[in-house]
Design a protein around this motif. Structure first.
Motif, PDB file in Angstrom:
ATOM      1  N   UNK A  52       0.843  -1.205   0.000  1.00  0.00           N
ATOM      2  CA  UNK A  52       0.000   0.000   0.000  1.00  0.00           C
ATOM      3  C   UNK A  52       0.880   1.257   0.000  1.00  0.00           C
ATOM      4  N   UNK A  53       1.896   1.242   0.846  1.00  0.00           N
ATOM      5  CA  UNK A  53       2.752   2.427   0.968  1.00  0.00           C
ATOM      6  C   UNK A  53       3.497   2.693  -0.329  1.00  0.00           C
ATOM      7  N   UNK A  54       4.025   1.634  -0.932  1.00  0.00           N
ATOM      8  CA  UNK A  54       4.733   1.816  -2.207  1.00  0.00           C
ATOM      9  C   UNK A  54       3.804   2.324  -3.289  1.00  0.00           C
ATOM     10  N   UNK A  55       2.572   1.806  -3.300  1.00  0.00           N
ATOM     11  CA  UNK A  55       1.613   2.247  -4.324  1.00  0.00           C
ATOM     12  C   UNK A  55       1.337   3.734  -4.176  1.00  0.00           C
ATOM     13  N   UNK A  56       1.176   4.184  -2.943  1.00  0.00           N
ATOM     14  CA  UNK A  56       0.896   5.612  -2.721  1.00  0.00           C
ATOM     15  C   UNK A  56       2.112   6.449  -3.112  1.00  0.00           C
ATOM     16  N   UNK A  57       3.298   5.987  -2.733  1.00  0.00           N
ATOM     17  CA  UNK A  57       4.499   6.766  -3.074  1.00  0.00           C
ATOM     18  C   UNK A  57       4.715   6.826  -4.580  1.00  0.00           C
ATOM     19  N   UNK A  58       4.286   5.765  -5.275  1.00  0.00           N
ATOM     20  CA  UNK A  58       4.534   5.698  -6.724  1.00  0.00           C
ATOM     21  C   UNK A  58       3.487   6.451  -7.535  1.00  0.00           C
ATOM     22  N   UNK A  59       2.266   6.548  -7.007  1.00  0.00           N
ATOM     23  CA  UNK A  59       1.197   7.184  -7.776  1.00  0.00           C
ATOM     24  C   UNK A  59       1.305   8.692  -7.626  1.00  0.00           C
ATOM     25  N   UNK A  60       1.282   9.377  -8.749  1.00  0.00           N
ATOM     26  CA  UNK A  60       1.283  10.836  -8.672  1.00  0.00           C
ATOM     27  C   UNK A  60       0.062  11.278  -7.888  1.00  0.00           C
ATOM     28  N   UNK A  61       0.220  12.257  -7.052  1.00  0.00           N
ATOM     29  CA  UNK A  61      -0.866  12.887  -6.305  1.00  0.00           C
ATOM     30  C   UNK A  61      -1.483  12.020  -5.221  1.00  0.00           C
ATOM     31  N   UNK A  62      -0.830  10.928  -4.835  1.00  0.00           N
ATOM     32  CA  UNK A  62      -1.288  10.250  -3.611  1.00  0.00           C
ATOM     33  C   UNK A  62      -0.547  10.936  -2.475  1.00  0.00           C
ATOM     34  N   UNK A  63      -1.230  11.818  -1.753  1.00  0.00           N
ATOM     35  CA  UNK A  63      -0.491  12.709  -0.857  1.00  0.00           C
ATOM     36  C   UNK A  63      -0.673  12.418   0.621  1.00  0.00           C
ATOM     37  N   UNK A  64      -1.308  11.298   0.955  1.00  0.00           N
ATOM     38  CA  UNK A  64      -1.392  10.987   2.375  1.00  0.00           C
ATOM     39  C   UNK A  64      -1.967   9.615   2.637  1.00  0.00           C
ATOM     40  N   UNK A  65      -1.524   9.055   3.756  1.00  0.00           N
ATOM     41  CA  UNK A  65      -2.057   7.777   4.248  1.00  0.00           C
ATOM     42  C   UNK A  65      -2.479   8.007   5.697  1.00  0.00           C
ATOM     43  N   UNK A  66      -3.704   7.588   6.018  1.00  0.00           N
ATOM     44  CA  UNK A  66      -4.159   7.586   7.404  1.00  0.00           C
ATOM     45  C   UNK A  66      -4.500   6.159   7.803  1.00  0.00           C
ATOM     46  N   UNK A  67      -3.914   5.681   8.883  1.00  0.00           N
ATOM     47  CA  UNK A  67      -4.287   4.386   9.453  1.00  0.00           C
ATOM     48  C   UNK A  67      -5.486   4.596  10.365  1.00  0.00           C
ATOM     49  N   UNK A  68      -6.417   3.604  10.381  1.00  0.00           N
ATOM     50  CA  UNK A  68      -7.652   3.809  11.140  1.00  0.00           C
ATOM     51  C   UNK A  68      -7.434   3.465  12.618  1.00  0.00           C
ATOM     52  N   UNK A  69      -6.448   4.100  13.187  1.00  0.00           N
ATOM     53  CA  UNK A  69      -6.104   3.918  14.589  1.00  0.00           C
ATOM     54  C   UNK A  69      -4.596   3.839  14.709  1.00  0.00           C
ATOM     55  N   UNK A  70      -4.111   4.019  15.936  1.00  0.00           N
ATOM     56  CA  UNK A  70      -2.664   4.003  16.146  1.00  0.00           C
ATOM     57  C   UNK A  70      -2.179   2.618  16.571  1.00  0.00           C
ATOM     58  N   UNK A  71      -2.948   1.936  17.422  1.00  0.00           N
ATOM     59  CA  UNK A  71      -2.499   0.633  17.944  1.00  0.00           C
ATOM     60  C   UNK A  71      -3.695  -0.314  18.032  1.00  0.00           C
ATOM     61  N   UNK A  72      -3.395  -1.603  18.150  1.00  0.00           N
ATOM     62  CA  UNK A  72      -4.438  -2.622  18.046  1.00  0.00           C
ATOM     63  C   UNK A  72      -5.475  -2.559  19.160  1.00  0.00           C
ATOM     64  N   UNK A  73      -5.100  -2.144  20.362  1.00  0.00           N
ATOM     65  CA  UNK A  73      -6.095  -2.140  21.440  1.00  0.00           C
ATOM     66  C   UNK A  73      -7.129  -1.060  21.179  1.00  0.00           C
ATOM     67  N   UNK A  74      -8.390  -1.414  21.389  1.00  0.00           N
ATOM     68  CA  UNK A  74      -9.480  -0.468  21.178  1.00  0.00           C
ATOM     69  C   UNK A  74      -9.844  -0.300  19.730  1.00  0.00           C
TER      70      UNK A  74
END
Ligand code: XIL
Length: 278
Positions: free
Chosen positions: A236-258
């Motif tokens: 996923x990260x490589x795809x975003x870095x490679x695609x023009x105009x993919x300017x951010x990634x947000x994970x749906x939480x920081x850690x597994x608990x909760x």
């Protein structure tokens, strides 16, 4: 480019949690606190207490702030669920104007409309009370958001749109039409709740949206532990870095608990707050 996490206001007192945010992320998103039921519990009575906790945390800690979400069929307050027609349309536009106005100048990207397309092969809109106010409800929302916060990037956000399929193509067609007609739209969010890892055409899909002249953002990334998690996150990260105009990634939480909906250990940090292979 930014790297973000969805955060919950109630967890900001936990120093292990904020330690991960401080070290590892430069953008935060409210997991629930900026949704319609949270910000306008009674019609025209706005409550920004919990949303402000997140906005203030971001400002105090040098994090960008991503807005999620102005209009959605889910997590609507009861009073809005009970409205229809012109009354609902006017209430929805008022909501966009007031909430986007409240955070004017502080949000880098807003999910103006969330999950308005149907699953399956139709490529059409999802039925909802908002959709029943008329097919132009999405563009009306984007125009109101632009007027209320001209500096924010305005995004359309959805799930099951990570590869090239009927649903993502329906959105692609809408964005192309918006660009052709001058409806203000700046970005497309791919939620990327990737139960089975990214599809093979993930990068091609990112790129085709970018080619329309909008930014692409991965907005709710999570990948369960079992599914070759580290490799899938790298993909996923490589795809975003490679695609023009993919300017951010947000994970749906920081850690597994909760984690919502509670299992799968799909995030980048484990329950003790240690970084995982991903
Ligand atoms: C989820 C939250 O993570 C949960 O805490 C809440 O109970 C339900 O909503 N798509 C979205 C997000 O756009 O807003 C949803 O967040 C997850 C699916």
């Amino acid at each position: 480019r930014y790297f973000g996490a969805a955060v919950a206001a109630g967890k900001l007192g936990d120093s292990v949690y904020t330690g991960i945010l401080d070290r590892e992320f430069n953008s935060v998103t409210a997991e629930n606190e900026m949704k319609w039921d949270a910000t306008e519990p009674q019609q025209n009575q706005f409550n920004f207490t919990n949303a402000d906790r997140i906005a203030n945390y971001a400002a105090a800690n040098g994090k960008l702030l991503r807005g999620h979400t102005l209009l959605w069929h889910s997590q609507q307050p009861g009073w809005a669920q009970a409205l229809s027609g012109t009354a609902l349309r006017n209430a929805a536009i008022n909501h966009v104007t007031r909430v986007a106005g409240q955070y004017r100048g502080r949000i880098h990207s807003w999910d103006v409309v969330n999950e308005a397309f149907a699953d399956g092969t139709s490529g059409g809109r999802r039925d909802s009370n908002l959709q029943r106010t008329g097919n132009d409800w999405i563009e009306a929302a984007f125009r109101a958001a632009r007027a209320a916060d001209p500096a924010a990037k305005l995004c359309y956000n959805d799930y099951n749109t990570d590869g090239i399929n009927a649903k993502s193509t329906g959105i692609y067609t809408m964005v192309r039409d918006f660009k052709a007609r001058g409806v203000p739209i700046d970005c497309v969010g791919l939620q990327s709740h990737l139960t089975n890892g990214p599809p093979g055409d993930y990068q091609a899909n990112l790129q085709r949206f970018a080619n329309l002249g909008v930014d692409v953002q991965i907005t709710e990334l999570d990948i369960p532990q079992g599914s070759n998690q580290a490799k899938a996150y790298a993909h996923v990260t490589r795809a975003c870095l490679a695609a023009a105009r993919c300017n951010g990634i947000t994970a749906w939480g920081a850690r597994d608990s909760g984690y919502w909906p509670g299992n799968g250990n799909p995030l980048l940090f484990d329950r003790s707050g240690n970084k995982k292979a991903a």
